[in-house]
Design an enzyme around this catalytic site. Structure first.
Site, PDB file in Angstrom:
ATOM      1  N   THR A  11       0.842  -1.209   0.000  1.00  0.00           N
ATOM      2  CA  THR A  11       0.000   0.000   0.000  1.00  0.00           C
ATOM      3  C   THR A  11       0.872   1.251   0.000  1.00  0.00           C
ATOM      4  OG1 THR A  11      -0.063  -0.054   2.414  1.00  0.00           O
ATOM      5  CG2 THR A  11      -1.873  -1.130   1.270  1.00  0.00           C
ATOM      6  N   SER A 246       6.213   6.204  10.351  1.00  0.00           N
ATOM      7  CA  SER A 246       5.110   5.765   9.509  1.00  0.00           C
ATOM      8  C   SER A 246       5.382   6.205   8.084  1.00  0.00           C
ATOM      9  CB  SER A 246       3.796   6.364  10.002  1.00  0.00           C
ATOM     10  OG  SER A 246       3.742   7.715   9.615  1.00  0.00           O
ATOM     11  N   LYS A 247       4.466   5.806   7.204  1.00  0.00           N
ATOM     12  CA  LYS A 247       4.656   6.161   5.792  1.00  0.00           C
ATOM     13  C   LYS A 247       4.661   7.678   5.606  1.00  0.00           C
ATOM     14  CE  LYS A 247       2.994   1.790   4.188  1.00  0.00           C
ATOM     15  NZ  LYS A 247       1.853   0.944   3.885  1.00  0.00           N
ATOM     16  N   ARG A 248       4.091   8.377   6.553  1.00  0.00           N
ATOM     17  CA  ARG A 248       4.088   9.844   6.475  1.00  0.00           C
ATOM     18  C   ARG A 248       5.488  10.426   6.631  1.00  0.00           C
ATOM     19  NH1 ARG A 248      -0.550   8.992   9.274  1.00  0.00           N
ATOM     20  NH2 ARG A 248       0.560   9.129  11.241  1.00  0.00           N
TER      21      ARG A 248
END
Ligand code: GLU
Length: 275
Positions: A11, A246-248
């Site tokens: 994702t 996180s992906k952030r």
């Protein structure tokens, strides 16, 4: 023999937190002359993309990891998850749930668990004829596990965690989880439990953020008569502010580090594994 696995969801791009998790499993397999498997958890068609899968495998190879072939891709094995759902339905522990996210959020009485509001059980109480009529009429629904009923059938359960020792399973803390979604044929909880069994995984290494999920997985293993692996829920890497990566945190994507000229050894060290 120790069999570990890394199970990324395609994702987004691989970041340092994922790399840490992958390295934990890979090192354990190497240290114990075991096997290391890779599984692509692409069950959610709305969020998973093949280009992320390709990029994740690329990054893992660049980091120096190797894994057995073939890679198991969940979207190739829908019949396995359907089979498990059919068994659960036969045991009478599933019920259709017609609630939308909005309905659940609006249920003011919904108690909170470790992952947000616990489903208040609205549809568990629906008379069977009414539920059937709504299914026949084409109302969208998810399938939920009746946790209390399942627990009554399995009795008390424990699992082994290499950091925590013997843990008493308390699946009720997540409530009646969804096992098949309106928009995806099976949920994370069901697929991961079935796959770890089918792939012969003996040691599940994953972040402590999934500790609560394991309580549900233990219940599913008991009711479906599946193997019970040992668990190692490792601590999560944090950023400079002490928050979970996180992906952030775009800067910690492995691709960004590669582009910035970092070597694989440097990135492994950033992910907690110095050579
Ligand atoms: N696919 C899950 C994730 O990326 C990991 C599942 C697991 O390790 O059990 O968060």
């Amino acid at each position: 023999m120790t069999v570990t696995r890394f199970a990324p969801s395609p994702t987004g791009h691989l970041h340092l937190g994922h790399a840490h998790s992958a390295l934990v499993g890979w090192h354990r397999a190497r240290a114990e002359s075991g096997r290391f498997l890779l599984r692509v958890e692409d069950i959610d068609p709305a969020r998973c993309r093949p280009e992320f899968e390709a990029a994740i495998l690329e990054d893992l190879g660049w980091l120096g990891l190797d894994w057995e072939q073939p890679v198991r891709r969940q979207s190739d094995h829908l019949a396995d998850y359907q089979g498990a759902l059919d068994r659960l339905r036969g045991l009478g522990v599933l019920y259709p749930c017609f609630c939308s996210r909005k309905d659940i959020a609006a249920a003011v009485s919904a108690p909170h668990g470790p992952e947000g509001p616990i489903y208040p059980g609205t549809c568990r109480a629906l008379p069977a004829e009414l539920a059937r009529a709504r299914q026949e009429r084409g109302d969208p629904y998810a399938l939920r596990l009746d946790v209390a009923k399942t627990q009554a059938m399995t009795g008390p359960l424990t699992f082994q965690d290499q950091r925590e020792g013997a843990v008493v399973a308390r699946p009720e803390t997540l409530g009646d989880v969804v096992l098949a979604r309106r928009d995806a044929p099976a949920s994370y909880h069901l697929c991961v439990t079935v796959d770890d069994h089918l792939q012969g995984v003996t040691l599940v290494t994953r972040g402590v953020d999934l500790f609560h999920a394991t309580h549900i997985h233990r219940l599913l293993q008991a009711i479906l008569d599946l193997n019970v692996p040992t668990y190692l829920h490792h601590l999560l890497l944090t950023n400079a502010a002490g928050e979970r990566l996180s992906k952030r945190d775009g800067a910690v994507a492995i691709q960004a580090l590669r582009r910035a000229g970092r070597s694989a050894a440097e990135v492994r060290a950033l992910a907690g594994f110095s050579d």
